[in-house]
Scaffold this motif. Structure first.
Motif, mmCIF file in Angstrom:
data_model
loop_
_atom_site.group_PDB
_atom_site.id
_atom_site.type_symbol
_atom_site.label_atom_id
_atom_site.label_comp_id
_atom_site.label_asym_id
_atom_site.label_seq_id
_atom_site.Cartn_x
_atom_site.Cartn_y
_atom_site.Cartn_z
ATOM 1 N N VAL A 171 0.830 -1.208 0.000
ATOM 2 C CA VAL A 171 0.000 0.000 0.000
ATOM 3 C C VAL A 171 0.868 1.263 0.000
ATOM 4 O O VAL A 171 0.651 2.162 -0.827
ATOM 5 N N HIS A 187 -4.877 0.722 10.255
ATOM 6 C CA HIS A 187 -4.021 0.251 9.172
ATOM 7 C C HIS A 187 -2.975 1.304 8.835
ATOM 8 O O HIS A 187 -1.806 1.012 8.640
ATOM 9 N N HIS A 192 1.314 1.450 9.010
ATOM 10 C CA HIS A 192 2.134 1.560 7.810
ATOM 11 C C HIS A 192 3.033 2.789 7.835
ATOM 12 O O HIS A 192 3.674 3.100 6.842
HETATM 13 FE FE LIG Z 1 -1.802 -3.466 4.151
#
Ligand SMILES: [Fe+3]
Ligand SMILES: Cc1cc2nc3c(=O)[nH]c(=O)nc-3n(C[C@H](O)[C@H](O)[C@H](O)COP(=O)(O)OP(=O)(O)OC[C@H]3O[C@@H](n4cnc5c(N)ncnc54)[C@H](O)[C@@H]3O)c2cc1C
Ligand SMILES: NC(=O)C1=CN([C@@H]2O[C@H](COP(=O)(O)OP(=O)(O)OC[C@H]3O[C@@H](n4cnc5c(N)ncnc54)[C@H](OP(=O)(O)O)[C@@H]3O)[C@@H](O)[C@H]2O)C=CC1
Ligand code: HEM
Ligand SMILES: [Cu+2]
Length: 498
Positions: A224, A307, A311
């Motif tokens: 991502v 999330h 990240h």
């Molecule tokens: Fe992910």
């Protein structure tokens, strides 16, 4: 388990010894027969993995017997010291047997059930992605269900045949081991240790699925953030292309396509770096705002925020990467031939116009300052990047790590903002800088970072910072009330990691 092989005797004290010296090499260069008292290990299958494993085991002082459906054909592929025979014969004497066969052929081994009773079976298999999704039980658990009288241990699946052959000094040395029987796990772990690997206890066979998923991952957590960085790059590049190349071509017929490889890239990369950096610190601000609004930290953040928080490291490192490239490109700007021509042309113009002294004090100061700020910002970012290396992170305590990541990272964001502002200067307000009515690129990037900086400043106000600190120590809004009707209480959900 009647009898366990004495593997400990074969265990070298240190693992750094040259691997080849422990091999028993004959004068003709082939591997010699291991001494007869060496612990005996069986391998089912004669493929790539079996071959590398057998060689490694012999080098580590084990006596190896390989069970093949066609020993005549396979024998030539193995070192002399390895005995290659039929499956039934191979499994009779060793107590530890490696199953170097694909999952779909496990059932073809069922005929060996009686001879295998009471032995340790080591499952080394790796499922493909599709297999992993199709079967809800791991390969190791499937093997255990086929051979209920054996003890199954999962190990070595993360090691490639290549690593086995070239020795554990290249590549990963860690070998996750799991199984239901501690004693069997110990035996396999000691074998891994004797072969120069670092066994890692991963618990019972129920974790086998997780262990089998390890080699399926390709840089987890990067997908991502990488797509985000690429997306930003494409958008900014297109925007800069329209402003710096297309506009002069359409409006004035000027050919500026030479700008595509360096100039446009160096306007794009810093914008990507800067926006990514602000996206690292935005979720922390959102999380704090959410906690303030809810008056508790005991409620889970929405999935997208959770999330995003997880990240940040990858987003931050990508930001650093783009910033470092931006610095390198910036150093290259004066090296370009186009730059030299422009200088000469400018000098000629000066001569023709009979002007002798070109010096704009404001421009000089602006550039000195924005370059210095850029270098400082990149220097600070490098500290963050260095501390994110596991070996460095491990040597810092929690507060030190947090200081570098949270405080210095924010300092880097402020420095980058000052760098961008001093670079931009008054251009945001000059009409000539608007091409096709599009504002200069740097103005687009300032929005998110400024929001983050303002919000962080806001949370430093005593009223908010005290409330936030209390919430993060477990205080809850309304918890002073003695009798809260149970229906008003939201169920206590999992706390998030922030
Ligand atoms: Fe992910
Ligand atoms: C080059 C680079 C490398 C990076 N490497 C890493 C890395 O290796 N690992 C990593 O995790 N991130 C990394 N990051 C991302 C980023 O630096 C960190 O996530 C950073 O901690 C974010 O800081 P923050 O202040 O926004 O948020 P947070 O640190 O999450 O929190 C903000 C503030 O609230 C406090 N706080 C938060 N939660 C609580 C709580 N429950 N109780 C009490 N106090 C609380 C914190 O002490 C902090 O002062 C990297 C970034 C960059 C640019
Ligand atoms: N190669 C690698 O780098 C790694 C492999 N592994 C695992 O090791 C296992 C073996 O892999 P690899 O050695 O590469 O595969 P290969 O295809 O090279 O070898 C498989 C072996 O299985 C034997 N076998 C036994 N029964 C059957 C049967 N019914 N049908 C076909 N073959 C049979 C064969 O030996 P014979 O004909 O002598 O009986 C064959 O040589 C797999 O589970 C794999 O996931 C794990 C980590 C890394
Ligand atoms: C050694 C470090 C750095 C140097 C030498 C440097 C140099 C420069 C230069 C020369 C420019 C002008 C580019 C042009 O003329 O098109 C510029 C612009 C810019 N820089 Fe840096 N910089 C550094 C670090 C950084 C860092 C760490 C960031 C942010 C993370 C950053 C963000 C920006 C931004 C957003 C612009 C404006 C781009 C535009 O809209 O044209 N820079 N920098
Ligand atoms: Cu995730």
């Amino acid at each position: 388990m009647s009898q366990l092989p004495v593997v400990a005797a074969a265990m070298p004290g240190e693992m750094d010894k040259p691997l080849i010296s422990r091999c028993l090499v004959d004068s003709d260069g082939s591997l010699a027969e291991a001494p007869s008292e060496a612990p005996r290990v069986g391998i089912l299958g004669s493929g790539d993995f079996a071959r590398s494993l057998a060689t490694r085991l012999v080098c580590s002082g084990f006596s190896v017997v390989v069970g093949s459906r066609n020993p005549k054909r396979s024998a030539g592929l193995f070192p002399n010291a390895v005995q290659v025979t039929f499956q039934e014969e191979a499994v009779s004497s060793p107590d530890v047997i490696f199953v170097a066969v694909y999952r779909e052929h496990y059932s073809s081994l069922c005929g060996l059930s009686d001879q295998l009773t009471g032995k340790i079976l080591v499952d080394v298999s790796n499922p493909t992605e599709q297999e992993h999704l199709r079967h809800h039980e791991s390969n190791a658990e499937y093997l255990a269900s086929l051979f209920p009288t054996c003890t199954v241990v999962k190990a070595f699946n993360v090691i490639s045949a290549w690593t086995l052959q070239s020795g554990p000094r290249d590549g990963n040395r860690q070998v996750p081991v799991c199984g239901n029987q501690p004693e069997a796990k110990r035996v396999v772990s000691e074998m891994a240790h004797a072969m120069g690997f670092m066994p890692m206890d991963m618990g019972s066979l129920a974790s086998a699925r997780e262990v089998e998923a390890l080699p399926l991952r390709l840089l987890p957590g990067w997908k991502v953030p990488t797509l985000l960085a690429l997306g930003l790059f494409v958008c900014f590049y297109a925007y800069n292309f329209v402003r710096d190349v297309l506009e002069p071509y359409v409006q004035e017929g000027k050919n500026r396509f030479y700008k595509l490889p360096v100039s446009v890239v160096n306007t794009t990369l810093p914008c990507v770096a800067y926006v990514l950096l602000s996206l690292v610190y935005l979720p922390g601000v959102l999380a704090a705002a959410l906690q303030l609004q809810r008056g508790t930290k005991y409620r889970r953040f929405p999935d997208w925020l959770d999330h995003w928080l997880q990240h940040r490291k990858q987003i931050g490192l990508l930001s650093f990467f783009c910033a470092a490239l931006h610095a390198l490109y910036s150093f290259c700007l004066p090296l370009r031939r186009s730059h030299r021509y422009e200088l000469v042309n400018l000098a000629l113009k000066q001569v023709l116009a009979n002007k002798s002294h070109l010096w704009v004090e404001e421009e000089v100061w602006r550039m000195e300052i924005y370059l210095s700020l850029g270098v400082l910002a990149l220097g600070t970012l490098s500290l963050l990047a260095v501390t994110s290396l596991p070996s460095i992170a491990n040597s810092l305590n929690w507060r030190e790590f947090n200081f570098v990541q949270s405080t210095l990272g924010f300092v880097a964001l402020v420095l980058s903002t000052l760098h961008t502002l001093t670079y931009g200067w008054t251009r945001a307000f000059e009409e000539s800088c608007y091409k096709f009515y599009l504002p200069p690129t740097f103005t687009l990037t300032l929005l998110v970072p400024c929001v983050v900086i303002l919000a962080k400043g806001l949370f430093l106000l005593p009223c908010l910072s005290r409330r936030l600190a209390r919430i993060r120590r477990g205080w809850e809004k309304g918890s002073a009330l003695k009798f809260t009707p149970p229906t008003d209480n939201a169920p206590v959900e999992k706390t998030s990691h922030v």
